[in-house]
Motif scaffolding. Structure first.
Motif, PDB file in Angstrom:
ATOM      1  N   SER A 117      22.532  87.279  33.845  1.00 43.99           N
ATOM      2  CA  SER A 117      23.202  88.078  35.010  1.00 43.99           C
ATOM      3  C   SER A 117      23.532  87.594  36.333  1.00 43.99           C
ATOM      4  CB  SER A 117      22.224  89.505  35.283  1.00 43.99           C
ATOM      5  OG  SER A 117      22.048  90.320  34.009  1.00 43.99           O
ATOM      6  N   SER A 118      22.355  86.683  36.713  1.00 42.38           N
ATOM      7  CA  SER A 118      22.671  85.893  37.855  1.00 42.38           C
ATOM      8  C   SER A 118      23.634  85.002  37.895  1.00 42.38           C
ATOM      9  CB  SER A 118      21.245  85.234  38.118  1.00 42.38           C
ATOM     10  OG  SER A 118      20.266  86.033  38.224  1.00 42.38           O
TER      11      SER A 118
ATOM     12  N   VAL B 235      22.976  90.562  43.526  1.00 43.68           N
ATOM     13  CA  VAL B 235      21.925  90.453  42.447  1.00 43.68           C
ATOM     14  C   VAL B 235      20.619  90.183  43.237  1.00 43.68           C
ATOM     15  CG1 VAL B 235      23.209  90.383  40.497  1.00 43.68           C
ATOM     16  CG2 VAL B 235      22.432  88.088  41.741  1.00 43.68           C
TER      17      VAL B 235
ATOM     18  N   ILE C  98      16.996  91.388  41.709  1.00 42.58           N
ATOM     19  CA  ILE C  98      16.495  91.329  40.381  1.00 42.58           C
ATOM     20  C   ILE C  98      14.800  91.064  40.526  1.00 42.58           C
ATOM     21  CG2 ILE C  98      16.480  90.046  38.384  1.00 42.58           C
ATOM     22  CD1 ILE C  98      19.303  89.878  38.553  1.00 42.58           C
TER      23      ILE C  98
END
Length: 437
Positions: free
Chosen positions: A372-373, A354, A357
């Motif tokens: 999400s992270s 990720v 982002i």
């Protein structure tokens, strides 16, 4: 075994003391309020007008968030004006914590009357605020750069009364300079976390636990923001992974939408402070580790985040939730018994997943980016405990985790600079995106 010297241990402690400080609400509007309150203090009379010159990153990070303690008001003008009507400069990142109904009403009245003017400052540091106030008899200016409370210049009636080069006369305004982040290494910070006398840092960590858990609980209990944390628990169940992600997201839900509870920040960011804390607390409860083990895990989490973010800088197009999630994942791996190799693997796996982002300003959707992270960091931890890692040569991944961290630092600081500029252009409607289709 690698052993750090006492001077290095002192440096890590100083870094933590500088970084783990309380802040109320999103740090960018609070920094504006602080600059305005400090300018009013320097003016010595009631301001008649304020002009605020801001870098693009400040504009980006203030546009979409509710200013805490403002009664639901948003934006740079509100942040600056509330700093005038209800600010207490000596409280720094809690500058508007005591603003009352009268201050909020006066703020609304002044903003509507055109009391505050905002300008986009170009060719300045990514974090830059100049607050210029005018009274009936005097003028005053306060300039903040690089860090949220780092005053680099003060002037009254056009005469400079403070510059950072002469900071000895005003030590409370000096830059964060007593600790050297360039001396950090992953191995060094892990050794520090494992062996430092916890009495030196326990008060800092207890405050971080107390403050950040409280705002997370507020986000879960009430309908703040986009309700990312609540939605996850209601939709995904309550296993340890979901709780770790949801508790972190819930803190951001509340913070980005004007909750007045303070947060202990990391790397100048409340969202990053929340992200390095809540997943670690959830997994510490799941693993039933001792309080001492939890403290040491939080040291890992905080310092990994600070280390990665040091290469990127305070504000950029790189989402800081990623570097903070790396810290949380590293700490979870540490509590699970992972050694230095597995912790490094967790960081590599998170960045390889990720690392792209983007930050398009502070706002309620930050909670989703945190989710999400942290999800990626937990996957990275689970992979590392099975000796699974993205391999050198795959994208930005290198053999040495230190080089991978430097790669992401270069991308965030240099490579994403044009992206940052274009994100701002889109946000302030300076481009016709339809013409690009």
């Amino acid at each position: 075994m690698f052993v750090e010297n006492p001077e290095s241990f002192s440096n890590y402690t100083a870094i933590l003391q500088e970084e783990l400080v309380p802040a109320m609400g999103c740090t960018e509007p609070i920094a504006i309020a602080y600059a305005a309150a400090k300018a009013k203090e320097l003016l010595g009379e009631e301001p008649l007008h304020i002009t605020v010159d801001c870098s693009g990153n400040i504009i980006k990070n203030v546009k979409g968030v509710t200013v805490p303690n403002s009664g639901g008001q948003k934006g740079i003008k509100v942040a600056a004006t509330l700093g005038i009507t209800g600010g207490q400069a000596d409280k720094k990142l809690e500058v508007i914590s005591a603003a009352d109904d009268s201050a909020r009403a006066r703020c609304r009245e002044l903003v509507n009357a055109g009391f505050c003017e905002v300008n986009f400052a170009e060719d300045v540091p990514n974090l830059y605020i100049a607050a210029k106030v005018r009274g009936s008899a005097h003028t005053a200016e306060v300039v903040i750069a690089e860090h949220h409370t780092n005053i680099v210049r003060m002037a009254r009636d056009g005469v400079t009364v403070f510059e950072q080069a002469n900071a000895a006369a005003y030590p409370e305004n000096a830059a964060l300079s007593s600790a050297d982040r360039s001396k950090m290494t992953l191995r060094g910070l892990l050794d520090y976390a494992a062996r430092v006398d916890l009495s030196e840092v326990s008060e800092l960590l207890e405050r971080q636990i107390r403050y950040n858990r409280a705002i997370s609980q507020e986000g879960l209990d009430n309908g703040w923001g986009a309700r990312i944390g609540k939605t996850m628990l209601e939709s995904w169940g309550s296993d340890v992974k979901t709780r770790a992600i949801a508790w972190a997201a819930a803190g951001s839900d509340a913070r980005m939408s004007g909750c007045a509870l303070p947060v202990v920040i990391n790397s100048g960011s409340g969202n990053q402070g929340i992200t390095v804390t809540l997943p670690v607390l959830v997994y510490a409860e799941e693993f039933q580790v001792s309080k001492q083990k939890l403290y040491r895990a939080l040291l890992v989490s905080n310092l990994v985040s600070i280390y990665i973010k040091h290469f990127i800088g305070p504000l950029s197009a790189f989402c800081g939730a990623v570097s903070a999630a790396c810290g949380a994942g590293a700490a979870i791996t540490y509590m699970a018994g992972g050694d230095e190799k597995r912790i490094a693997c967790t960081i590599t796996n998170t960045l390889g997943n990720v690392g792209g982002i983007v930050c398009d300003g502070a706002k309620p959707s930050c909670a989703a980016k945190i989710a999400s992270s942290v999800h990626a960091a937990i996957l990275a931890y689970q992979m590392s405990m099975r000796d699974q890692q993205f391999q050198p040569g795959e994208g930005i991944v290198e053999e040495d985790v230190e080089e991978t961290i430097r790669n992401i630092g270069y991308i965030g600081k240099v490579g994403m600079k044009p992206t940052d500029h274009e994100i701002l252009n889109v946000m302030i409607d300076k481009v016709d995106v339809n013409a690009c289709v």
